[in-house]
Design a protein around this motif. Structure first.
Motif, PDB file in Angstrom:
ATOM      1  N   PHE A   8       0.857  -1.345  -0.170  1.00 41.97           N
ATOM      2  CA  PHE A   8       0.067   0.002  -0.001  1.00 41.97           C
ATOM      3  C   PHE A   8       0.966   1.265  -0.055  1.00 41.97           C
ATOM      4  O   PHE A   8       1.762   1.584   0.802  1.00 41.97           O
ATOM      5  CB  PHE A   8      -0.921  -0.032   1.132  1.00 41.97           C
ATOM      6  CG  PHE A   8      -1.989  -1.074   1.080  1.00 41.97           C
ATOM      7  CD1 PHE A   8      -3.370  -0.716   0.799  1.00 41.97           C
ATOM      8  CD2 PHE A   8      -1.793  -2.444   1.234  1.00 41.97           C
ATOM      9  CE1 PHE A   8      -4.178  -1.507   1.060  1.00 41.97           C
ATOM     10  CE2 PHE A   8      -2.708  -3.375   1.185  1.00 41.97           C
ATOM     11  CZ  PHE A   8      -4.059  -2.849   1.141  1.00 41.97           C
ATOM     12  N   LYS A  16      -3.514   4.977   3.584  1.00 43.87           N
ATOM     13  CA  LYS A  16      -3.220   3.452   3.321  1.00 43.87           C
ATOM     14  C   LYS A  16      -3.203   2.622   4.577  1.00 43.87           C
ATOM     15  O   LYS A  16      -3.395   1.335   4.516  1.00 43.87           O
ATOM     16  CB  LYS A  16      -1.743   3.767   2.809  1.00 43.87           C
ATOM     17  CG  LYS A  16      -0.607   4.266   3.499  1.00 43.87           C
ATOM     18  CD  LYS A  16       0.442   4.483   2.758  1.00 43.87           C
ATOM     19  CE  LYS A  16       1.343   5.388   3.313  1.00 43.87           C
ATOM     20  NZ  LYS A  16       1.578   5.126   4.902  1.00 43.87           N
ATOM     21  N   ASP A  96       2.753  -1.758   4.611  1.00 48.58           N
ATOM     22  CA  ASP A  96       2.762  -0.224   4.458  1.00 48.58           C
ATOM     23  C   ASP A  96       4.188   0.432   3.733  1.00 48.58           C
ATOM     24  O   ASP A  96       4.980   0.457   4.598  1.00 48.58           O
ATOM     25  CB  ASP A  96       2.318   0.077   5.770  1.00 48.58           C
ATOM     26  CG  ASP A  96       2.005   1.767   5.868  1.00 48.58           C
ATOM     27  OD1 ASP A  96       2.345   2.255   4.983  1.00 48.58           O
ATOM     28  OD2 ASP A  96       1.265   2.074   6.889  1.00 48.58           O
ATOM     29  N   LEU A 136      -2.948   4.647  -3.233  1.00 48.68           N
ATOM     30  CA  LEU A 136      -4.072   5.592  -2.950  1.00 48.68           C
ATOM     31  C   LEU A 136      -3.816   7.003  -3.094  1.00 48.68           C
ATOM     32  O   LEU A 136      -2.913   7.659  -2.432  1.00 48.68           O
ATOM     33  CB  LEU A 136      -4.242   5.535  -1.343  1.00 48.68           C
ATOM     34  CG  LEU A 136      -4.911   3.863  -0.824  1.00 48.68           C
ATOM     35  CD1 LEU A 136      -4.939   3.892   0.559  1.00 48.68           C
ATOM     36  CD2 LEU A 136      -6.292   3.778  -1.313  1.00 48.68           C
TER      37      LEU A 136
END
Length: 221
Positions: A8, A16, A96, A136
Motif C-alpha cells: 500500500f 493507506k 505499508d 491511494l
C-alpha cells in the motif's frame, strides 16, 4: 514463493494504513493467512531506524544520502528477516510502503540520483517486488490536512514543504503510468467504505479466487 506480497502506497494522510488493516480483516474472513508489516519499522532493528528517520532534529539534521541509506538498511533487514520467510510460508503479506516510496520520496522529493536508488533497492530487496501495489491517490493538501487533524505531532517527513510533497505525488503518478499492471490507482478522496470496496474488487480480480472457493473458505471458519 507460495504467498502474495501486497503493498500500500501514497502520500501522507492518504489513508493507506487504515485501508491495509481493513483489507487484512477482509482477507482473513476468506480464510487466508495474513501478515501486516511496514517500512520503515517492520523488524526490531527497523523500529530503531524508523525512530531515527522520522524524529525531527533541528540541530542535527539527517543528510539526504544518509536518509536514503537508512531506508535501504531497513529494507534489507525487513526482506531477509520477515518478507521472504513469510511469503515462503504461503502468507499474504500486506506492507505499508516499499520500494516505490523510496523512488517517490528520495528520488522525486529529494532529487537524489535514480540510478543510485535503483541500485540500492536491488541490493536491499534481493529481487523481491510486490505482486500488486495499491496506490491511494489523494491531493497532498487534503492528505496533510488529515494528518494535522489527528492531533498528533507531525514527523520529520510530514513537516516537509508542500513543494516536496507535490514532487512525491508526481513520483507516484509517474510510477503508476510506467507500471500499470503492478501499481493500481485508487481514489483516496472517497469515503473509507468506498475505498475499501474498490480495493476488495481489485484484489478479488487479482487473486482470481472464484465465488465457490470464497464460499468454501467462509464455511470452514
Amino acid at each position: 514463493m507460495g504467498g502474495k506480497f501486497i503493498v500500500f502506497e501514497g502520500v501522507e494522510g492518504c489513508g493507506k494504513t487504515s485501508q491495509m488493516r481493513l483489507c487484512a480483516e477482509w482477507l482473513q474472513s476468506l480464510g487466508l493467512s495474513v501478515v501486516l508489516t511496514r517500512e520503515p519499522g517492520g523488524t526490531e532493528l527497523g523500529v530503531e531506524l524508523r525512530r531515527l528517520l522520522l524524529q525531527k532534529s533541528a540541530d542535527k539534521p539527517i543528510s539526504e544520502v544518509t536518509e536514503l541509506l537508512l531506508y535501504a538498511a531497513d529494507r534489507a533487514q525487513h526482506v531477509a528477516q520477515e518478507l521472504k520467510p513469510q511469503l515462503a510460508q504461503g502468507k499474504y503479506v500486506l506492507c505499508d510502503r516499499y520500494i516505490d516510496s523510496t523512488i517517490a520520496y528520495q528520488g522525486y522529493g529529494r532529487g537524489l540520483d535514480m540510478s543510485l536508488i535503483d541500485q540500492l533497492n536491488a541490493i536491499a530487496t534481493g529481487g523481491l517486488t510486490s505482486d500488486i501495489t495499491i496506490w491511494l491517490d489523494v491531493d497532498v493538501e487534503i492528505g496533510l490536512a488529515r494528518k494535522r487533524g489527528e492531533n498528533v505531532g507531525l514527523d520529520r517527513i510530514e513537516q516537509e514543504t508542500i513543494t516536496f510533497h507535490r514532487l512525491v505525488q508526481k513520483g507516484y503518478a509517474d510510477l503508476a503510468a510506467s507500471s500499470p499492471s503492478r501499481i493500481i490507482r485508487v481514489d483516496g478522496s472517497l469515503s473509507q467504505e468506498k475505498v475499501h470496496k474498490t480495493i476488495q474488487d481489485i484484489l478479488s480480480a487479482f487473486l482470481t479466487v472464484d465465488n465457490q472457493q470464497l464460499t468454501a473458505n467462509r464455511q470452514q471458519r
